[in-house]
Design an enzyme around this catalytic site. Structure first.
Site, PDB file in Angstrom:
ATOM      1  CG  ASP A 117      34.836  40.089  45.438  1.00 19.57           C
ATOM      2  OD1 ASP A 117      34.577  40.918  44.879  1.00 19.57           O
ATOM      3  OD2 ASP A 117      35.338  40.309  46.728  1.00 19.57           O
ATOM      4  CG  ASP A 176      36.582  47.130  43.773  1.00 22.30           C
ATOM      5  OD1 ASP A 176      35.933  48.182  44.554  1.00 22.30           O
ATOM      6  OD2 ASP A 176      37.575  46.565  44.598  1.00 22.30           O
TER       7      ASP A 176
HETATM    8  N1  GLY Z   1      38.185  44.046  44.667  1.00 17.18           N
HETATM    9  C1  GLY Z   1      39.571  44.301  45.273  1.00 17.18           C
HETATM   10  C2  GLY Z   1      40.816  44.723  44.808  1.00 17.18           C
HETATM   11  O1  GLY Z   1      40.845  45.475  43.338  1.00 17.18           O
HETATM   12  O2  GLY Z   1      41.124  45.014  45.319  1.00 17.18           O
END
Ligand code: GLY
Length: 395
Positions: A117, A176
């Protein structure tokens, strides 16, 4: 030089210009100046009540108390990014100062190789900060962060690993993850290291191949073996493995739009449009265009909405419309505008001092885990402001 002299023959043309400018202004359904002023008041309160820069505003708990996180949580960079958008719009130095402090508070995460992330965590604060100020302190953090993120890419698999394990699989990749490629593309451009760009394209192509269904919707999680063979297609935050989790669709639309901007590879634009069309034409999308947390949530219409997904999609559509033929561009602009109208209405925008001073209400982080359900989320605020700024720049 002859002095300027107004000629009465110009009057009809002048009147036409003034009335068409007035008509354009009237057609705007969201008052960006007013919304940014309200956001500024709310965020000023949040800054005052939350001075501790070792914990990052995130959401609220079921009992209504504020929930903040450590810097290693994936949402920790959004608050600094939100403050940069306030600075971008207002140019007021107090926003730059606050944004800088909350950005620098994220510095240590540049060395974090335990998460995929880093794009969210570093590019939202440092990337926006660098774009707006060229502060030389921000650049090395972004470059180191990009190299840390790239350590999670295994060439034999051809993808950046998302989580270290999921449901017994040890190479899960979530949709994501597309969002994190923006950091890599920026670093490739800035440093000249083209391997980071190639890595992004390989990741995006394999995601294109394996994550999408024929109708344009995306799975949330695809699990691979060590050689890149698909073992399973699952969900973590959606209603079912085969359902369309709303925020997953949002990440796909935004992610492929962004990667088209970076690469001009048409397959990415096509995928962004296909997923956007799935989202916008879905019979379960309510008239206010704020989706339920999952398009296939079993209890619709008695299910929570996810305003964060709408904020992300609104921002993405305002970029995607630039890359679309005129009729579709108009459709995307109108959909984004409707989302912003809804998000700026009392149904979704918190009243002054409410919602622990977050801007947007009624989001869902993780319904199956029952965490942050019908709650504010800091990333809803970030993408809402980003979308307002993009809307403001529309010609
Ligand atoms: N990346 C995690 C979410 O969108 O909750």
């Amino acid at each position: 030089m002859k002095p300027f002299a107004f000629r009465t023959s110009w009057l009809p043309a002048l009147l036409l210009l003034v009335s068409s400018l007035a008509a354009t202004a009237q057609k705007r359904k969201v008052d960006v100046k007013q919304e940014l002023a309200r956001a500024g008041e709310q965020l000023t309160r949040l800054l005052k009540t939350h001075p501790d820069q070792t914990k990052f505003p995130y959401s609220t708990r079921p009992d209504g108390t504020l929930k903040d996180t450590k810097s290693e949580w994936w949402t920790s960079g959004f608050f600094g990014g939100t403050l940069w958008y306030m600075y971008e719009y207002t140019k007021q130095p107090q926003w730059q100062q606050a944004a800088d402090q909350w950005t620098m508070a994220m510095q240590r995460e540049q060395h974090n190789t335990g998460t995929h992330d880093l794009g969210f965590m570093l590019y939202c604060p440092f990337g926006n900060g660098y774009r707006l100020t060229q502060n030389p302190a921000y650049q090395p953090v972004l470059l180191t962060g990009a190299r840390s993120l790239a350590t999670r890419f295994r060439p034999e698999v051809g993808l950046i690993k998302s989580w270290n394990d999921f449901a017994g699989y040890n190479y899960p990749v979530i949709i994501d993850n597309m969002m994190n490629l923006e950091l890599l593309c920026w670093a490739a451009r800035t440093s000249g290291d083209s391997t980071l760009r190639r890595l992004s394209i390989t990741h995006a192509d394999n995601t294109l191949r394996h994550h999408f269904r024929p109708d344009g919707s995306t799975y949330h999680v695809v699990c691979y073996d060590e050689k890149g063979q698909v073992l399973a297609k699952k969900t973590a935050q959606g209603a079912a493995d085969n359902s369309a989790w709303a925020r997953g669709q949002a990440w796909a639309i935004y992610g492929y739009t962004m990667l088209y901007r970076e690469t001009r590879l048409d397959r990415y634009r096509q995928q962004a449009r296909k997923t956007a069309d799935f989202f916008l034409s879905h019979p379960n999308l309510p008239a206010d265009k704020i989706p339920y947390w999952d398009f296939n949530a079993p209890g619709i219409p008695a299910e929570e909405r996810d305003a964060s997904a709408a904020a992300i999609v609104a921002s993405a559509l305002l970029e995607l419309q630039q890359y679309s033929p005129a009729a579709d561009a108009k459709r995307y602009r109108q959909a984004a505008e409707q989302m912003l109208v809804s998000l700026s209405s009392p149904a979704y925008r918190a009243a002054a001092g409410d919602n622990h001073n977050f801007l947007i209400k009624h989001c869902v982080a993780h319904k199956p885990a029952k965490t942050e359900v019908d709650a504010p989320l800091v990333y809803a605020d970030y993408y809402y402001l980003e979308a307002l700024l993009r809307y403001d720049r529309l010609k």
